[in-house]
Scaffold this motif. Structure first.
Motif, mmCIF file in Angstrom:
data_model
loop_
_atom_site.group_PDB
_atom_site.id
_atom_site.type_symbol
_atom_site.label_atom_id
_atom_site.label_comp_id
_atom_site.label_asym_id
_atom_site.label_seq_id
_atom_site.Cartn_x
_atom_site.Cartn_y
_atom_site.Cartn_z
ATOM 1 N N ARG A 163 -97.912 -48.086 49.805
ATOM 2 C CA ARG A 163 -97.136 -49.151 50.446
ATOM 3 C C ARG A 163 -95.881 -48.546 51.069
ATOM 4 N NH1 ARG A 163 -98.726 -51.868 45.498
ATOM 5 N NH2 ARG A 163 -96.826 -51.067 44.515
ATOM 6 N N VAL A 164 -95.589 -48.910 52.330
ATOM 7 C CA VAL A 164 -94.412 -48.344 52.984
ATOM 8 C C VAL A 164 -93.139 -48.928 52.389
ATOM 9 C CG1 VAL A 164 -95.597 -47.886 55.169
ATOM 10 C CG2 VAL A 164 -94.433 -50.081 54.838
ATOM 11 N N ASP A 165 -92.092 -48.142 52.396
ATOM 12 C CA ASP A 165 -90.777 -48.537 51.923
ATOM 13 C C ASP A 165 -89.817 -48.581 53.117
ATOM 14 O OD1 ASP A 165 -91.694 -48.312 49.105
ATOM 15 O OD2 ASP A 165 -91.783 -46.175 49.608
ATOM 16 N N ILE A 166 -88.637 -49.107 52.902
ATOM 17 C CA ILE A 166 -87.645 -49.240 53.959
ATOM 18 C C ILE A 166 -86.424 -48.391 53.593
ATOM 19 C CG2 ILE A 166 -86.071 -50.821 55.149
ATOM 20 C CD1 ILE A 166 -88.084 -53.055 54.623
ATOM 21 N N ILE A 167 -85.967 -47.556 54.530
ATOM 22 C CA ILE A 167 -84.762 -46.754 54.351
ATOM 23 C C ILE A 167 -83.777 -47.169 55.437
ATOM 24 C CG2 ILE A 167 -83.808 -44.434 54.152
ATOM 25 C CD1 ILE A 167 -87.548 -44.756 54.135
ATOM 26 N N PHE A 168 -82.554 -47.527 55.039
ATOM 27 C CA PHE A 168 -81.590 -47.991 56.041
ATOM 28 C C PHE A 168 -80.169 -47.770 55.547
ATOM 29 C CE2 PHE A 168 -81.879 -51.505 53.170
ATOM 30 C CZ PHE A 168 -80.650 -52.174 53.214
ATOM 31 N N GLY A 169 -79.239 -47.807 56.468
ATOM 32 C CA GLY A 169 -77.819 -47.781 56.153
ATOM 33 C C GLY A 169 -77.178 -49.073 56.605
ATOM 34 N N ARG A 170 -76.003 -49.357 56.070
ATOM 35 C CA ARG A 170 -75.204 -50.473 56.563
ATOM 36 C C ARG A 170 -74.451 -49.981 57.800
ATOM 37 N NH1 ARG A 170 -73.887 -54.468 52.944
ATOM 38 N NH2 ARG A 170 -73.291 -55.605 54.830
ATOM 39 N N ALA A 171 -74.882 -50.392 58.950
ATOM 40 C CA ALA A 171 -74.304 -49.871 60.192
ATOM 41 C C ALA A 171 -72.827 -50.183 60.327
ATOM 42 C CB ALA A 171 -75.071 -50.432 61.391
ATOM 43 N N HIS A 172 -72.385 -51.298 59.727
ATOM 44 C CA HIS A 172 -70.990 -51.713 59.844
ATOM 45 C C HIS A 172 -70.377 -52.002 58.479
ATOM 46 C CE1 HIS A 172 -71.264 -51.838 64.181
ATOM 47 N NE2 HIS A 172 -72.394 -52.501 64.070
ATOM 48 N N ASP A 173 -70.862 -51.307 57.459
ATOM 49 C CA ASP A 173 -70.335 -51.506 56.117
ATOM 50 C C ASP A 173 -70.638 -50.265 55.286
ATOM 51 O OD1 ASP A 173 -69.333 -52.800 53.715
ATOM 52 O OD2 ASP A 173 -69.803 -54.713 54.656
ATOM 53 N N VAL A 174 -70.658 -50.432 53.966
ATOM 54 C CA VAL A 174 -70.781 -49.304 53.046
ATOM 55 C C VAL A 174 -72.236 -49.067 52.669
ATOM 56 C CG1 VAL A 174 -70.172 -48.461 50.741
ATOM 57 C CG2 VAL A 174 -68.491 -49.732 52.086
ATOM 58 N N GLY A 175 -72.665 -47.815 52.678
ATOM 59 C CA GLY A 175 -73.860 -47.450 51.950
ATOM 60 C C GLY A 175 -75.125 -47.134 52.716
ATOM 61 N N LEU A 176 -75.965 -46.304 52.039
ATOM 62 C CA LEU A 176 -77.341 -46.015 52.409
ATOM 63 C C LEU A 176 -78.237 -46.500 51.272
ATOM 64 C CD1 LEU A 176 -77.130 -42.340 53.738
ATOM 65 C CD2 LEU A 176 -78.022 -44.269 55.053
#
Length: 412
Positions: A273-286
């Motif tokens: 199953r695919v997972d999602i990897i993302f950052g907060r473009a205008h806030d804190v965190g990956l």
């Protein structure tokens, strides 16, 4: 489904809470260690190409000499020495730099790659015609510092966060995916065609009527063998057959607050199953969201994991195999002043990192490409590609602090 304040608090906490975590976990990063893989980190040499402040660039062989060139703002840089040459007006705006993404594509099919570009506030997509050998063939010198001919491909809704070339129907001809930062605007795919005058043009297909918003990614979310589209408000399920026959079915369970543009869809833990990897473009965190077994009605279910909460404004992320071991690394960096000073951590020094993935521990390990204090950031469109032909992927790093190139030296 919109991302409500309650949903954001449930998954991410308040912004004041995030600010506290920045201080307390700047090195711990909740699962992202500052140490390299097996005690080692890749080495990079850097080269500063331009001080002009643009936030996007692309890579292609524009002059057909077999060497990759770089497009950045009003300039193209001829490889391998990357000497800048102007090709279009130096467009800037009061708040944002007008170019939101650049793409190399042979629009007029004359054998020479042209440059397509959109803008933040502009309501159109333009292409700039590569002059190719036209001057040489006419017996005149090629005035390389003269602007390339500009042509309008289509008017758009404006308010575009980014455009992306992507072949939706696997026919060998890419379409242009648009991501509007206004959530209520539909997700549109622009298909190449010809206008009434026979000139190249684009026509829109509304893929998602429920809206889109900040960020996008492509991947087979439900495992049916067909690639879906993800965005800020959720994901759109690709139908069987012609993908342009009708709007796609919308699912809201993957709504993400201001995700990176683009973010990544990948099966990290190899569970099918695919997972999602993302950052907060205008806030804190990956972060990464691990996909769980779906509900009986097919609704997808996700478990949240923290990658790194020690820095802000990861506006664009990607994954690539930087060290040639068959496992892709996550590349991310701070996009400074992404909201003109309105985001958390705006005064923190920028940095660029890559994160190696351990499929046994399900943890990311952080490595430094550009450290805080070097005054190098990572903007909204960058490339991970072998620029010098040594077999190792390199990194272009555009931002409001100028354009840098990082040449991958391996584990020297």
């Amino acid at each position: 489904m919109k991302t409500t304040p309650e949903l954001q608090r449930r998954f991410f906490g308040s912004r004041s809470t995030c600010a506290v975590w920045i201080v307390l976990l700047s090195l711990m990063a909740s699962g992202a260690s500052p140490n390299g893989k097996a005690g080692k980190s890749l080495k990079f040499t850097k080269k500063h190409l331009m001080v002009n402040p643009y936030e996007s660039c692309t890579v292609a062989d524009l002059n057909r000499d077999g060497k990759l060139d770089i497009v950045y703002g009003a300039y193209w840089f001829a490889g391998p020495d990357f000497v800048p040459r102007t090709f279009r007006p130096n467009h800037v705006a009061k708040e944002y730099l007008r170019a939101n993404s650049d793409h190399a594509y042979d629009v007029d099919k004359d054998g020479w790659l042209d440059v397509m570009a959109g803008g933040w506030g502009e309501d159109g997509i333009y292409w700039y015609k590569n002059p190719g050998n036209s001057a040489k063939e006419s017996g005149k010198p090629w005035e390389m510092h003269q602007p390339w001919e500009a042509h309008l491909l289509s008017k758009t809704r404006g308010n575009m966060e980014m455009f992306a070339l992507h072949d939706f129907d696997n026919d060998g001809t890419p379409e242009l995916h648009s991501a509007s930062f206004r959530e209520q605007n539909p997700v549109e795919v622009w298909r190449f065609t010809k206008g009434a005058d026979g000139a190249p043009a684009l026509e829109p297909f509304v893929l998602g009527v429920e809206g889109g918003g900040h960020g996008f990614a492509f991947g087979d979310v439900n495992g049916d063998g067909r690639e879906d589209v993800l965005c800020e408000v959720g994901w759109y399920e690709r139908p069987a057959g012609d993908p342009f026959a009708k709007p796609w079915k919308f699912h809201s369970e993957t709504a993400l607050p201001d995700p990176s543009c683009p973010f990544v869809v990948k099966d990290l833990n190899k569970d099918g199953r695919v997972d999602i990897i993302f950052g907060r473009a205008h806030d804190v965190g990956l972060y990464w969201w691990e996909q769980q077994a779906p509900k009986q009605d097919g609704t997808t279910v996700w478990k949240r994991h923290v990658i790194d909460e020690s820095w802000t404004q990861a506006h664009a992320i990607s994954m690539a195999d930087l060290d040639g071991d068959g496992e892709e690394e996550l590349i991310a960096g701070k996009c400074i002043w992404a909201h003109n000073g309105g985001d958390p951590g705006v005064s923190d020094p920028p940095a660029i990192y890559y994160y190696s993935w351990n499929s046994s521990t399900l943890k990311f390990t952080r490595h430094t490409i550009a450290a805080p204090g070097e005054n190098i950031a990572l903007g909204r469109q960058y490339s991970v590609v072998d620029l010098n032909g040594d077999g190792r992927p390199d990194l272009t790093a555009p931002s409001r602090l100028g354009l840098w190139v990082f040449f991958n030296q391996g584990y020297k």
